[in-house]
Design a protein around this motif. Structure first.
Motif, PDB file in Angstrom:
ATOM      1  N   ASP A   8       0.895  -1.208   0.010  1.00 35.40           N
ATOM      2  CA  ASP A   8       0.056   0.047   0.246  1.00 35.40           C
ATOM      3  C   ASP A   8       0.778   1.239   0.023  1.00 35.40           C
ATOM      4  O   ASP A   8       0.555   2.327  -0.723  1.00 35.40           O
ATOM      5  CB  ASP A   8      -0.858  -0.191   1.280  1.00 35.40           C
ATOM      6  CG  ASP A   8      -2.097  -1.019   0.965  1.00 35.40           C
ATOM      7  OD1 ASP A   8      -2.282  -1.596  -0.072  1.00 35.40           O
ATOM      8  OD2 ASP A   8      -2.719  -1.330   2.113  1.00 35.40           O
ATOM      9  N   GLU A   9       1.926   1.412   0.866  1.00 36.76           N
ATOM     10  CA  GLU A   9       2.832   2.496   1.016  1.00 36.76           C
ATOM     11  C   GLU A   9       3.482   2.558  -0.598  1.00 36.76           C
ATOM     12  O   GLU A   9       3.720   3.597  -0.888  1.00 36.76           O
ATOM     13  CB  GLU A   9       3.607   2.054   2.091  1.00 36.76           C
ATOM     14  CG  GLU A   9       3.311   2.342   3.520  1.00 36.76           C
ATOM     15  CD  GLU A   9       4.041   1.869   4.398  1.00 36.76           C
ATOM     16  OE1 GLU A   9       3.997   2.128   5.779  1.00 36.76           O
ATOM     17  OE2 GLU A   9       5.120   1.075   3.977  1.00 36.76           O
TER      18      GLU A   9
ATOM     19  N   GLU B 262       2.211   1.513  -3.453  1.00 36.56           N
ATOM     20  CA  GLU B 262       1.436   2.159  -4.319  1.00 36.56           C
ATOM     21  C   GLU B 262       1.299   3.548  -4.210  1.00 36.56           C
ATOM     22  O   GLU B 262       1.515   4.609  -5.274  1.00 36.56           O
ATOM     23  CB  GLU B 262       0.078   1.748  -4.130  1.00 36.56           C
ATOM     24  CG  GLU B 262      -1.099   2.118  -5.176  1.00 36.56           C
ATOM     25  CD  GLU B 262      -2.290   1.341  -5.138  1.00 36.56           C
ATOM     26  OE1 GLU B 262      -3.251   1.912  -4.904  1.00 36.56           O
ATOM     27  OE2 GLU B 262      -2.339   0.286  -4.877  1.00 36.56           O
ATOM     28  N   TYR B 263       1.117   4.219  -2.857  1.00 36.79           N
ATOM     29  CA  TYR B 263       1.105   5.735  -2.786  1.00 36.79           C
ATOM     30  C   TYR B 263       2.459   6.478  -3.372  1.00 36.79           C
ATOM     31  O   TYR B 263       2.327   7.498  -3.873  1.00 36.79           O
ATOM     32  CB  TYR B 263       1.118   6.035  -1.141  1.00 36.79           C
ATOM     33  CG  TYR B 263       1.116   7.408  -1.151  1.00 36.79           C
ATOM     34  CD1 TYR B 263      -0.307   8.044  -1.157  1.00 36.79           C
ATOM     35  CD2 TYR B 263       2.324   8.126  -0.497  1.00 36.79           C
ATOM     36  CE1 TYR B 263      -0.113   9.522  -0.670  1.00 36.79           C
ATOM     37  CE2 TYR B 263       2.030   9.576  -0.254  1.00 36.79           C
ATOM     38  CZ  TYR B 263       0.858  10.023  -0.271  1.00 36.79           C
ATOM     39  OH  TYR B 263       0.799  11.452  -0.005  1.00 36.79           O
ATOM     40  N   ARG B 264       3.581   5.789  -2.821  1.00 32.98           N
ATOM     41  CA  ARG B 264       5.124   6.411  -3.471  1.00 32.98           C
ATOM     42  C   ARG B 264       5.006   6.366  -5.132  1.00 32.98           C
ATOM     43  O   ARG B 264       5.419   7.275  -5.465  1.00 32.98           O
ATOM     44  CB  ARG B 264       6.005   5.316  -2.867  1.00 32.98           C
ATOM     45  CG  ARG B 264       7.482   5.760  -3.428  1.00 32.98           C
ATOM     46  CD  ARG B 264       8.704   5.329  -2.555  1.00 32.98           C
ATOM     47  NE  ARG B 264       9.868   5.562  -3.541  1.00 32.98           N
ATOM     48  CZ  ARG B 264      10.215   6.491  -3.315  1.00 32.98           C
ATOM     49  NH1 ARG B 264      10.057   7.908  -2.722  1.00 32.98           N
ATOM     50  NH2 ARG B 264      11.605   6.462  -3.968  1.00 32.98           N
TER      51      ARG B 264
ATOM     52  N   SER C 204       2.492   6.661  -6.969  1.00 36.44           N
ATOM     53  CA  SER C 204       1.376   7.242  -7.743  1.00 36.44           C
ATOM     54  C   SER C 204       1.829   8.834  -7.891  1.00 36.44           C
ATOM     55  O   SER C 204       0.924   9.562  -8.454  1.00 36.44           O
ATOM     56  CB  SER C 204       0.211   7.264  -6.952  1.00 36.44           C
ATOM     57  OG  SER C 204       0.253   7.939  -5.657  1.00 36.44           O
ATOM     58  N   ARG C 205       2.853   9.319  -7.332  1.00 34.29           N
ATOM     59  CA  ARG C 205       3.223  10.490  -7.270  1.00 34.29           C
ATOM     60  C   ARG C 205       4.626  10.721  -7.990  1.00 34.29           C
ATOM     61  O   ARG C 205       5.878  10.147  -7.590  1.00 34.29           O
ATOM     62  CB  ARG C 205       3.233  11.002  -5.960  1.00 34.29           C
ATOM     63  CG  ARG C 205       1.902  11.217  -5.364  1.00 34.29           C
ATOM     64  CD  ARG C 205       1.661  11.231  -3.918  1.00 34.29           C
ATOM     65  NE  ARG C 205       0.438  11.721  -3.565  1.00 34.29           N
ATOM     66  CZ  ARG C 205      -0.717  11.008  -3.691  1.00 34.29           C
ATOM     67  NH1 ARG C 205      -0.420   9.748  -4.028  1.00 34.29           N
ATOM     68  NH2 ARG C 205      -1.873  11.336  -3.085  1.00 34.29           N
TER      69      ARG C 205
ATOM     70  N   GLU D  11      -2.584   7.743  -9.697  1.00 28.00           N
ATOM     71  CA  GLU D  11      -2.936   6.549  -8.645  1.00 28.00           C
ATOM     72  C   GLU D  11      -3.109   5.285  -9.653  1.00 28.00           C
ATOM     73  O   GLU D  11      -2.876   4.203  -9.103  1.00 28.00           O
ATOM     74  CB  GLU D  11      -4.291   6.771  -8.009  1.00 28.00           C
ATOM     75  CG  GLU D  11      -3.721   7.953  -7.141  1.00 28.00           C
ATOM     76  CD  GLU D  11      -5.117   8.271  -6.178  1.00 28.00           C
ATOM     77  OE1 GLU D  11      -6.104   8.024  -6.553  1.00 28.00           O
ATOM     78  OE2 GLU D  11      -4.841   9.083  -5.165  1.00 28.00           O
TER      79      GLU D  11
END
Length: 308
Positions: free
Chosen positions: A265-266, A268-270, A272-273, A281
């Motif tokens: 999950d972390e 994916e956040y990283r 996505s930017r 995303e």
């Protein structure tokens, strides 16, 4: 011109020498075995026609003798002479001696682990050398790693592991253990330190090596990606390289292992930017969905080895 007496004398010496060799051969245990072969016995005329061939065979030592360099003193070139009776002749052929077989197998096994930018201590790691302590869950992760490794080695269709946790707790070491255990079971693997290989692939555009390296990573029998997420996040790295590799391996159902400082999950956040394109995303989720399809997520805890 050679005098006739000298010619006769030389011929007599040759005949006497050949007779001596013949008598030696028919008393040699290895030649006796060939003579007594029920299916295709060695005859007197065959021995006389192929004296030198049979003498080479009879004179070679029976056993190997290993020297300090790891070679064989008794068979310096690594091959044993064998005799096959064919078309009424004693024909010589060669087979590797046991020491050569062992050394070739060792070199073959050593070559089963390929790597890009991975330290030697990781490449040489084994399950037996993992430090286990009460303040970590390394023993639990170790059990998971052993189970999955055995499944992969036996040819079972199995997801790999996505091992994540804090810096320096031994995630990469576990990956090295997996690679070496697979090597011991004659399964090849490729270990890749992600930040460096991305730099290699980018620089490869100049010398034309990018495609070759990319194909090697994508198609490796077992792929081990170390430290995913430690690299600079760019659309190219995420979409063209990492997602492309993961997608190909998911489609081909190829075993894949990953370590990271981030949970999925972390990660994916990283991913996505990016500086170039801002928030994306969907593209990041496309990548992490493939990770989940390929790997079971395992969180690893413990003390930082590097600060000891």
């Amino acid at each position: 011109m050679e005098p006739i007496n000298q010619f006769i004398k030389n011929n007599r010496k040759i005949e006497e020498n050949n007779e001596r060799i013949y008598q030696e051969l028919i008393r040699n245990p290895k030649i006796v075995d060939l003579i007594q072969d029920e299916e295709n016995p060695l005859t007197a005329s065959m021995i006389k026609n192929d004296l030198i061939t049979l003498k080479h065979y009879a004179d070679q030592p029976l056993e190997c003798s290993e020297n300090s360099a790891g070679g064989c003193d008794n068979h310096p070139d690594g091959y044993i002479i064998n005799i096959e009776i064919r078309n009424g002749r004693a024909n010589m052929f060669y087979t590797p001696c046991p020491i050569k077989v062992r050394n070739d197998e060792f070199r073959k096994r050593e070559n089963l682990i390929q790597s890009y930018h991975v330290p030697e201590d990781i490449k040489n790691a084994t399950f037996d050398t993992i430090y286990l302590d009460e303040d970590s869950n390394r023993s639990e992760v170790l059990k998971e790693a052993i189970q999955v490794t055995e499944a992969v080695a036996s040819g079972e269709e199995s997801r790999g592991l996505y091992i994540h946790g804090e810096f320096g707790i031994g995630k990469s070491y576990i990956l090295g253990c997996i690679a070496n255990e697979l090597k011991d079971k004659s399964v090849s693997s490729l270990i890749v330190y992600v930040p460096e290989i991305l730099r290699d692939l980018k620089s490869g555009f100049r010398d034309g090596t990018t495609d070759e390296k990319y194909r090697a990573i994508k198609s490796a029998h077992v792929l081990i990606l170390d430290d995913l997420g430690a690299e600079d996040v760019t659309p190219w790295a995420r979409d063209e390289v990492i997602t492309g590799i993961l997608h190909s391996r998911m489609v081909e159902k190829l075993p894949t292992f990953i370590s990271s400082n981030f949970s999925i999950d972390e990660l994916e956040y990283r991913y996505s930017r990016t500086k170039e394109n801002g928030v994306e995303e969907t593209k990041a989720r496309r990548m992490t969905e493939r990770i989940r399809a390929l790997c079971k997520e395992v969180r690893m805890t413990g003390d930082n080895y590097r600060t000891r």
